[in-house]
Design a protein around this motif. Structure first.
Motif, mmCIF file in Angstrom:
data_model
loop_
_atom_site.group_PDB
_atom_site.id
_atom_site.type_symbol
_atom_site.label_atom_id
_atom_site.label_comp_id
_atom_site.label_asym_id
_atom_site.label_seq_id
_atom_site.Cartn_x
_atom_site.Cartn_y
_atom_site.Cartn_z
ATOM 1 N N UNK A 77 9.801 -8.177 -28.289
ATOM 2 C CA UNK A 77 8.698 -7.280 -27.981
ATOM 3 C C UNK A 77 7.529 -7.520 -28.931
ATOM 4 N N UNK A 78 7.846 -7.744 -30.200
ATOM 5 C CA UNK A 78 6.813 -8.047 -31.193
ATOM 6 C C UNK A 78 6.084 -9.340 -30.825
ATOM 7 N N UNK A 79 6.830 -10.351 -30.407
ATOM 8 C CA UNK A 79 6.195 -11.617 -30.046
ATOM 9 C C UNK A 79 5.362 -11.502 -28.769
ATOM 10 N N UNK A 80 5.810 -10.689 -27.845
ATOM 11 C CA UNK A 80 5.068 -10.521 -26.595
ATOM 12 C C UNK A 80 3.771 -9.738 -26.817
ATOM 13 N N UNK A 81 3.768 -8.856 -27.816
ATOM 14 C CA UNK A 81 2.584 -8.045 -28.097
ATOM 15 C C UNK A 81 1.479 -8.862 -28.746
#
Length: 76
Positions: free
Chosen positions: A71-75
């Motif tokens: 999720x952090x990488x997608x944000x």
């Protein structure tokens, strides 16, 4: 504030959010390991069954940590 500054602040907040998100899995792993040791000390004859359950619990908690990382990488 200009758009570049807002993007930098947003990027810094997402890093902070992921750092805070790692606290949950680490607390979960500590609780699982501690309770497994406590249970093995109380009833050593069920240690094999407890190990199996403990590894399944480790996998579930680690998946939650990896979901936070993705999720952090997608944000970004």
């Amino acid at each position: 504030m200009d758009l570049v500054t807002l993007a930098a602040v947003g990027g810094n907040l997402s890093v902070l959010g992921y750092g805070l998100a790692t606290l949950g899995p680490s607390i979960g792993l500590g609780m699982i390991f501690g309770k497994a040791l406590e249970s093995t000390a109380r009833q050593p004859e069920v240690s094999n069954k407890l190990n199996t359950i403990m590894y399944i619990g480790f996998a579930v908690v680690e998946v939650l940590g990896l979901l936070g990382f993705v999720t952090f990488l997608m944000a970004r």
